[in-house]
Design an enzyme around this catalytic site. Structure first.
Site, mmCIF file in Angstrom:
data_model
loop_
_atom_site.group_PDB
_atom_site.id
_atom_site.type_symbol
_atom_site.label_atom_id
_atom_site.label_comp_id
_atom_site.label_asym_id
_atom_site.label_seq_id
_atom_site.Cartn_x
_atom_site.Cartn_y
_atom_site.Cartn_z
ATOM 1 N N GLU A 221 0.816 -1.215 0.000
ATOM 2 C CA GLU A 221 0.000 0.000 0.000
ATOM 3 C C GLU A 221 0.847 1.263 0.000
ATOM 4 O O GLU A 221 0.466 2.268 -0.603
ATOM 5 C CB GLU A 221 -0.946 -0.008 1.207
ATOM 6 C CG GLU A 221 -2.061 -1.039 1.123
ATOM 7 C CD GLU A 221 -1.624 -2.463 1.462
ATOM 8 O OE1 GLU A 221 -0.482 -2.643 1.935
ATOM 9 O OE2 GLU A 221 -2.428 -3.397 1.265
ATOM 10 N N ALA B 27 -10.243 -0.210 4.054
ATOM 11 C CA ALA B 27 -9.673 0.963 4.712
ATOM 12 C C ALA B 27 -8.650 0.557 5.769
ATOM 13 O O ALA B 27 -7.691 1.272 6.042
ATOM 14 C CB ALA B 27 -10.778 1.799 5.352
ATOM 15 N N HIS C 206 -10.866 -5.653 9.452
ATOM 16 C CA HIS C 206 -11.688 -5.514 8.245
ATOM 17 C C HIS C 206 -12.986 -4.761 8.500
ATOM 18 O O HIS C 206 -13.980 -4.980 7.815
ATOM 19 C CB HIS C 206 -11.998 -6.887 7.641
ATOM 20 C CG HIS C 206 -10.781 -7.583 7.106
ATOM 21 N ND1 HIS C 206 -9.868 -8.204 7.918
ATOM 22 C CD2 HIS C 206 -10.320 -7.731 5.844
ATOM 23 C CE1 HIS C 206 -8.893 -8.718 7.171
ATOM 24 N NE2 HIS C 206 -9.139 -8.445 5.918
HETATM 25 C C1 LIG Z 1 -2.037 -4.636 4.322
HETATM 26 C C2 LIG Z 1 -3.028 -5.547 3.707
HETATM 27 N N1 LIG Z 1 -3.284 -5.429 2.386
HETATM 28 C C3 LIG Z 1 -4.183 -6.230 1.783
HETATM 29 C C4 LIG Z 1 -4.847 -7.186 2.505
HETATM 30 C C5 LIG Z 1 -5.899 -8.058 1.831
HETATM 31 N N2 LIG Z 1 -5.408 -9.389 1.624
HETATM 32 C C6 LIG Z 1 -5.619 -10.334 2.544
HETATM 33 S S1 LIG Z 1 -4.890 -11.740 2.138
HETATM 34 C C7 LIG Z 1 -4.285 -11.118 0.709
HETATM 35 C C8 LIG Z 1 -3.462 -11.978 -0.167
HETATM 36 C C9 LIG Z 1 -2.209 -12.409 0.487
HETATM 37 O O1 LIG Z 1 -1.622 -13.407 -0.229
HETATM 38 P P1 LIG Z 1 -0.379 -14.248 0.282
HETATM 39 O O2 LIG Z 1 0.551 -13.385 1.037
HETATM 40 O O3 LIG Z 1 0.167 -14.953 -0.891
HETATM 41 O O4 LIG Z 1 -0.999 -15.286 1.325
HETATM 42 P P2 LIG Z 1 -2.065 -16.443 1.067
HETATM 43 O O5 LIG Z 1 -3.420 -15.835 1.216
HETATM 44 O O6 LIG Z 1 -1.844 -16.995 -0.275
HETATM 45 O O7 LIG Z 1 -1.846 -17.425 2.158
HETATM 46 C C10 LIG Z 1 -4.676 -9.808 0.558
HETATM 47 C C11 LIG Z 1 -4.365 -8.966 -0.608
HETATM 48 C C12 LIG Z 1 -4.573 -7.273 3.897
HETATM 49 N N3 LIG Z 1 -5.203 -8.166 4.686
HETATM 50 N N4 LIG Z 1 -3.656 -6.463 4.452
#
Ligand SMILES: Cc1ncc(C[n+]2csc(CCOP(=O)(O)OP(=O)(O)O)c2C)c(N)n1
Ligand SMILES: [Mg+2]
Lengths: 364, 354
Positions: free
Chosen positions: B77, B101, B146
């Site tokens: 971000e 957010a 969330h």
């Molecule tokens: C700072 C932040 N940005 C975005 C998210 C939304 N988000 C949650 S899980 C995820 C994907 C993460 O993928 P990865 O690190 O590959 O882990 P996996 O879910 O595959 O175990 C995202 C974009 C979040 N929770 N926190």
């Protein structure tokens, strides 16, 4: 290291927990310590170890399947990220963990908690938001902790846990306790800036931390290729001087062997180590995933050819170590543990609203 | 006079036909319209390109407008917001999506120290016409990472504009106005309202926006000006100041307890439409402020101070605030935390008694 910050006051809660006797968990005993990767001369681990891995991977698989069902029934609300497909990583690494070592990860945490020996009832009850849950119902699926099990969360912000893992490692070095911090994150999290701040500090201060990247090829709906300039994530430590290695994360033995080597490196004071576990998640990212970013065939292919539990079974057959009776007993045991956990999570009381304000500050 | 009529007719032409849309569709439509109108506009963020966004707000846009105009960013971000600021300083109009957010904090430094200050620092040479869209708020069992409502962290930044729509029409009109604004704007989208209005009764089934009477959104270009509030319900007895999800909760609460409340939907927190607030409170003599965010130093504190400054001699009762509790958003107590009709209704009764 040139300068050492002033000695922090010991965290009272953690210290208390560390000295407290761990209550007999209802879960199967945690995976056998130190035996990881130890062979009987033929390169194969002994049968007890194999069965132990089998039991733990199966427990996670069945627990997660049941969590998915409870979610479908509306008993679990909000976010819920299942670990199905990735079991070999938490279980293989657990078997190299020593007493006092810490585990910290993101929101895909149920498997790690079960591997760490947390009571499945407590984990499931947290999912359903009950007072008996590990965060008294206030954390939910993504935010659980158990200091006694050495489990430091459970973090919903992607990448947020990585510098904390370095901090745990710093505390280990500071206390000279020979413990290692196992810091897990995903392929998507590997792009967060704080990961590299943590890498730099970890190598600069030679911290005993193993960074474990669970590369399941997708971050939500975005594949590694669409998000990463360098897709071989174990190379991400090169410019800091941190050694890294790619590991077949679907092979529990390969995980344990690589894990043992990395943990030894960190424990002996050489600094951090990166393990990139190549793995795959079978289910959607969370429970509401339209799965439009990959084909069903791709998922089926992995399930058919690389499943970690099948893989272990085959290995046992190949080495003539299959023990149908023992495995049947494990199946039944696991089935019961999961059924009990689900029943507990369904019937345990919800927390009292007066709990809303507890644990915001040290005292109410 | 004729010129005015011509202008209105031209605007109607641009706005085109109106159809029912939910809030996701209207936001998608606003983005689509702006990509079509202004080659300087581009969209990026986590999962927004190929996947179309986790809430589907950017669905189809990459296909229609191409990889250069709507694309995926890695999960970083700080990098997303920071690079958008650079693009904007060079004259582009980036529109970034921060998936929730709750994930905006890694980019907060870039917003506070760069986006909001470049104009001042460069004496107007550089500006940051960047728009950040981000879903906020609870009611979806998101737990502490969330569900947050961090708007007060943004209204506190001089140089930043903060906008929160409560319905599909405003969501699109405010979005276009934000994109066209030469200053950085953050739009908090009430995710609980994406599919339909939510009046705070969790057991009632959601009425989809498509079935809500009068919910029509123009398919083309139009704007809702930043800094103009809307009277969501006219009333004589008490003014309720609300925004986002709470506008609907406020209306339902007033009706449940039989108070003829005037509900002011702020729409834009900064700049703030103090004239509309002042006129309403002077008319009713009472004021209840409702938001989901934690209470201490929440935006309600600012509103309360302003109402006191502007309307002191017209007030017949102390100003009330109904807000989230001063705790992280808990997993287990969604509806104890959420300032629903019970708590809003009780506050209305209290101010009416005084
Ligand atoms: C700072 C932040 N940005 C975005 C998210 C939304 N988000 C949650 S899980 C995820 C994907 C993460 O993928 P990865 O690190 O590959 O882990 P996996 O879910 O595959 O175990 C995202 C974009 C979040 N929770 N926190
Ligand atoms: Mg991943």
């Amino acid at each position: 290291m040139a300068r050492t910050p002033a000695k922090p006051a010991a965290n009272a809660t953690a210290a208390k927990a560390a000295s407290a006797k761990k209550p007999a968990a209802k879960a199967p005993a945690t995976a056998k310590k130190a035996a990881a990767g130890k062979s009987e001369g033929n390169g194969w681990p002994d049968k007890g170890q194999l069965l132990d891995w089998y039991r733990h991977m199966l427990l996670i698989r069945r627990f997660e399947e049941r969590a998915g069902q409870l979610y479908g029934m509306g008993l679990i609300g909000g976010f819920c990220h299942l670990y199905i497909g990735q079991e070999a990583i938490a279980v293989g690494m657990q078997s190299v963990k020593k007493t006092g070592d810490q585990v910290i990860t993101g929101y895909r945490d149920h498997g790690h908690m079960l591997a760490a020996g947390m009571d499945p009832k407590e984990v499931m009850a947290e999912l359903t938001g009950r007072a008996a849950g590990s965060a008294h119902g206030k954390g939910g699926s993504m935010h659980m902790f158990d200091v006694q099990a050495g489990f430091y969360g459970g973090h919903g912000i992607v990448g947020g846990q990585v510098p904390l893992g370095a901090g745990l490692a710093f505390a280990n070095r500071y206390r000279d306790n020979k413990a290692v911090s196992f810091t897990y994150f995903g392929d998507g999290a590997a792009n967060q800036g704080q990961v590299y701040e943590a890498f730099n500090m970890a190598e600069l201060w030679k911290l005993p931390v193993v960074f474990i990247i669970e590369n399941n090829q997708y971050a939500m709906g975005t594949s590694v290729e669409r998000a990463s300039a360098e897709t071989h994530l174990h190379k991400r430590g090169i410019s800091f001087g941190i050694p890294g290695e790619e590991v077949d994360g679907m092979d529990v033995q390969a995980v344990a062997e690589a894990g043992a080597k990395a943990a030894e490196y960190a424990r002996s004071g050489k600094g951090p180590y990166i393990l990139e576990m190549k793995t795959y998640r079978y289910r959607g990212h969370s429970m509401s995933d339209p799965a439009k970013y990959r084909t069903r065939e791709e998922v089926d292919e992995v399930r058919k050819t690389r499943d970690p539990i099948d893989h272990l079974r085959e290995k046992m057959e190949a080495m003539g170590a299959t023990d149908e009776e023992a495995m049947k007993a494990i199946d039944a045991e696991v089935k019961k543990i999961v059924a009990d956990a689900a029943e507990f999570a369904r019937t345990a009381p919800e927390p009292d609203p007066s709990e809303l304000y507890t644990d915001v500050y040290a005292e109410a | 006079m004729n010129a005015q009529i011509e202008k209105t007719a031209a605007a109607a032409d641009e706005a085109g036909k109106s159809i029912p849309m939910n809030m996701i569709q209207s936001i998608n439509s606003g983005l689509d319209v702006m990509l079509g109108r202004d080659p300087n506009c581009l969209i990026f963020g986590e999962d927004v390109g190929y996947f179309g966004g986790v809430f589907r707000a950017t669905e189809g846009l990459q296909k229609k407008h191409g990889l250069n105009r709507c694309f995926d960013a890695p999960i970083n971000e700080c990098g997303i917001i920071g690079s958008a600021i650079g693009m904007a300083a060079y004259g582009l109009r980036p529109i970034v999506e921060i998936q929730f957010a709750d994930y905006i904090y890694p980019g907060y430094d870039q917003i506070v120290s760069e986006a909001a200050r470049i104009r001042y620092r460069s004496a107007g040479d550089f500006t940051v016409p960047m728009t950040i869209r981000t879903p906020y708020g609870g009611g979806i069992f998101g737990g502490q990472t969330h569900s947050q409502s961090p708007e007060a962290l943004f209204t506190h930044i001089a140089g930043m504009k903060t906008v929160i729509p409560s319905n599909p029409y405003d969501a699109k009109g405010l979005l276009i106005a934000a994109i066209e604004s030469d200053d950085p704007v953050v739009i908090f989208e009430p995710k609980r309202l994406y599919n339909g209005p939510f009046d705070g009764y969790p057991d009632k089934p959601v009425t989809p926006w498509q079935k809500v009477e009068g919910n029509l959104v123009p398919e083309g270009y139009y704007t809702v000006p930043l800094g103009k509030a809307r009277i969501a319900r006219e009333g004589a007895d008490c003014t309720i100041l609300a925004y986002g999800t709470m506008v609907h909760v406020a209306i339902a609460s007033a009706e449940a307890v039989g108070v003829d409340a005037e509900v002011v939907d702020l729409r834009s927190l900064a700049p703030l439409d103090i004239e509309t607030i002042e006129a309403s409170v002077k008319k009713t003599g009472r004021c209840v402020i409702v938001h989901e965010a934690t209470r201490t130093s929440g935006f309600g504190a600012e509103l309360s101070a302003l109402v006191q400054e502007h309307c002191f001699y017209h007030l017949e009762a102390p100003i009330e605030r109904v807000t989230g509790w001063d705790t992280p958003y808990p997993h287990a107590f969604e509806w104890e935390y959420f300032p629903g009709p019970k708590r809003v209704g009780a506050a209305l009764k209290r101010v009416m008694e005084d």
